[in-house]
Write a protein that holds these residues in place. Structure first.
Motif, short mmCIF file in Angstrom:
data_model
loop_
_atom_site.label_atom_id
_atom_site.label_comp_id
_atom_site.label_asym_id
_atom_site.label_seq_id
_atom_site.Cartn_x
_atom_site.Cartn_y
_atom_site.Cartn_z
N ILE A 10 30.58 38.73 30.44
CA ILE A 10 32.15 38.46 30.06
C ILE A 10 32.88 37.44 30.46
N THR A 11 33.21 37.39 31.66
CA THR A 11 34.08 35.74 32.32
C THR A 11 32.49 34.50 32.22
N ALA A 12 31.61 34.40 31.93
CA ALA A 12 30.60 33.41 31.57
C ALA A 12 30.84 33.08 30.80
N VAL A 13 31.30 33.96 29.22
CA VAL A 13 31.67 33.52 27.90
C VAL A 13 33.08 33.32 27.59
N THR A 14 33.52 33.30 28.89
CA THR A 14 35.04 32.74 28.05
C THR A 14 35.04 31.64 29.20
N ILE A 15 34.42 30.92 30.04
CA ILE A 15 34.55 30.28 30.67
C ILE A 15 33.58 28.91 29.84
N ALA A 16 32.93 29.72 29.10
CA ALA A 16 32.09 28.71 28.62
C ALA A 16 33.31 28.31 26.83
N LEU A 17 33.40 29.29 26.90
CA LEU A 17 35.04 28.43 25.59
C LEU A 17 36.50 28.12 26.18
N TYR A 18 36.73 28.01 27.25
CA TYR A 18 38.02 27.53 27.52
C TYR A 18 37.72 26.64 28.84
N THR A 24 36.06 20.47 29.50
CA THR A 24 35.72 20.30 28.33
C THR A 24 34.87 18.43 28.81
N THR A 25 33.46 18.13 29.06
CA THR A 25 32.71 17.10 29.80
C THR A 25 31.12 16.56 28.44
N GLY A 26 30.54 15.45 28.83
CA GLY A 26 29.75 15.37 28.10
C GLY A 26 29.77 15.80 26.95
N GLN A 27 28.48 16.21 26.01
CA GLN A 27 28.79 16.30 24.61
C GLN A 27 29.02 17.30 24.26
N ILE A 28 30.63 17.92 22.83
CA ILE A 28 30.85 18.77 22.81
C ILE A 28 29.67 19.33 21.28
N TYR A 29 30.28 20.54 21.84
CA TYR A 29 29.37 21.63 20.78
C TYR A 29 30.24 21.89 19.61
N VAL A 30 30.94 22.86 20.18
CA VAL A 30 32.11 23.45 19.31
C VAL A 30 33.63 22.93 19.32
N ASP A 31 34.71 22.60 18.67
CA ASP A 31 35.63 22.41 19.27
C ASP A 31 36.87 22.45 17.75
N TRP A 32 36.64 23.70 17.72
CA TRP A 32 37.94 24.41 16.96
C TRP A 32 39.10 25.24 17.41
N PHE A 33 39.96 24.56 17.10
CA PHE A 33 41.17 25.10 17.77
C PHE A 33 41.55 25.59 19.24
N ARG A 89 36.74 24.69 22.86
CA ARG A 89 35.81 23.59 22.87
C ARG A 89 35.03 23.78 24.38
N ILE A 90 33.62 24.09 23.37
CA ILE A 90 32.00 24.58 23.84
C ILE A 90 31.46 22.70 24.17
N SER A 91 30.84 22.43 25.30
CA SER A 91 31.10 21.65 25.51
C SER A 91 29.73 21.43 26.30
N ASP A 92 29.17 20.56 27.27
CA ASP A 92 28.04 20.22 28.34
C ASP A 92 28.63 20.99 29.81
N GLY A 93 29.86 20.03 30.36
CA GLY A 93 31.08 20.69 31.49
C GLY A 93 30.97 22.37 31.42
N SER A 94 31.13 22.91 29.82
CA SER A 94 31.74 24.33 29.88
C SER A 94 30.52 25.15 29.89
N LEU A 95 29.29 24.96 30.00
CA LEU A 95 28.52 25.45 29.34
C LEU A 95 27.85 25.77 30.72
#
Length: 262
Positions: free
Chosen positions: A76-84, A87-96, A99-105
């Motif tokens: 649950i914590t990992a999913v939250t960090i992945a979504l919020y 943001t660094t590197g390539q961005i895969y999802v950007d909606w409202f 924002r999912i990016s290489d850094g957040s993942l």
């Protein structure tokens, strides 16, 4: 847990070690992981910690039941960090606000392993800790104030009575016919009544402990001596070794990321 289960659990090599050593080992393992946000050190520590889990004396069923909150919290914590997360590197999802990016993942992966590496040993090491043994160790070995330790021990011993008091209050209200309507109001009323009962019991317990000399300021004696020997030092050495190996692997692979420099 029944007395038979308690005896079976305490047969593990780590189960009979002084609780102070378990507390120290958990601190030695978790402290370095708090200073870095890379997944390599946490994953390495988690792999090494699995050896401690084997010698903890827990059955697989009890292990999964006891550690289930950690296994639930980690993803649950990992999913939250992945979504919020950052943001660094390539961005895969950007909606409202998502924002999912290489850094957040990458940060989410590191957070996932850190939660497991810090939470699992803390739970496993303290499953077989008896509160009285812990209080003895904190007072005799760590030299914490006995009044504080014994007061905390008495409070911990009374936690189980809260469930019995809540059940008794519920049955009493049901017998008077006031438990079938207004559930929210009844909840607050029972909570206040439970608070009053707890304060009264605490006052009586404090008076009884003072009458028996628990509040004395002189040198006190102990019914059970808390020993700290070779097994305890070995457990501390294992905890330090796990941290040292995890840090070394992280630095060698270039993954070490100091938390303040993130």
């Amino acid at each position: 847990m029944s007395l038979l289960d308690a005896r079976r659990v305490r047969r593990g090599p780590i189960a009979g070690i002084n609780p102070v050593a378990k507390l120290g080992a958990a601190f030695l393992i978790s402290a370095p992981l708090i200073l870095t946000i890379d997944w390599v050190s946490a994953a390495t520590a988690l792999a090494l910690e699995s050896v401690l889990f084997v010698f903890a004396g827990l059955t697989w069923r009890e292990f999964w039941l006891r550690t289930s909150p950690v296994w639930i919290a980690a993803p649950i914590t990992a999913v939250t960090i992945a979504l919020y997360g950052t943001t660094t590197g390539q961005i895969y999802v950007d909606w409202f606000v998502l924002r999912i990016s290489d850094g957040s993942l990458e940060l989410a992966l590191a957070t996932f392993f850190r939660v497991l590496a810090i939470g699992l040993p803390a739970v496993v090491l303290f499953v077989t800790v008896d509160p009285t043994d812990l209080a003895d160790g904190l007072s005799q070995i760590v030299r914490l104030p006995s009044r504080f330790v014994l007061g905390a021990l008495a409070g911990m011993r009374l936690i189980g009575l809260l469930t019995d008091d809540w059940r008794a209050l519920s049955l009493a209200r049901r017998a008077r016919g006031v438990a079938d309507a207004g559930r929210v109001r009844r909840l607050f009323g029972m909570a206040f009544a439970l608070l009053v009962l707890s304060i009264r019991r605490a006052s009586k317990l404090a008076t009884a402990m003072e009458a028996r000399g628990f509040g004395g300021h002189g040198v006190r004696t102990w019914a059970r001596e808390s020993r700290f020997g070779g097994r305890e030092w070995m457990l501390l050495a294992v905890g330090a070794a796990i941290s040292a190996v995890a840090i070394t692997v992280s630095v060698v692979t270039g993954s070490w990321t100091f938390i303040l420099g993130r």
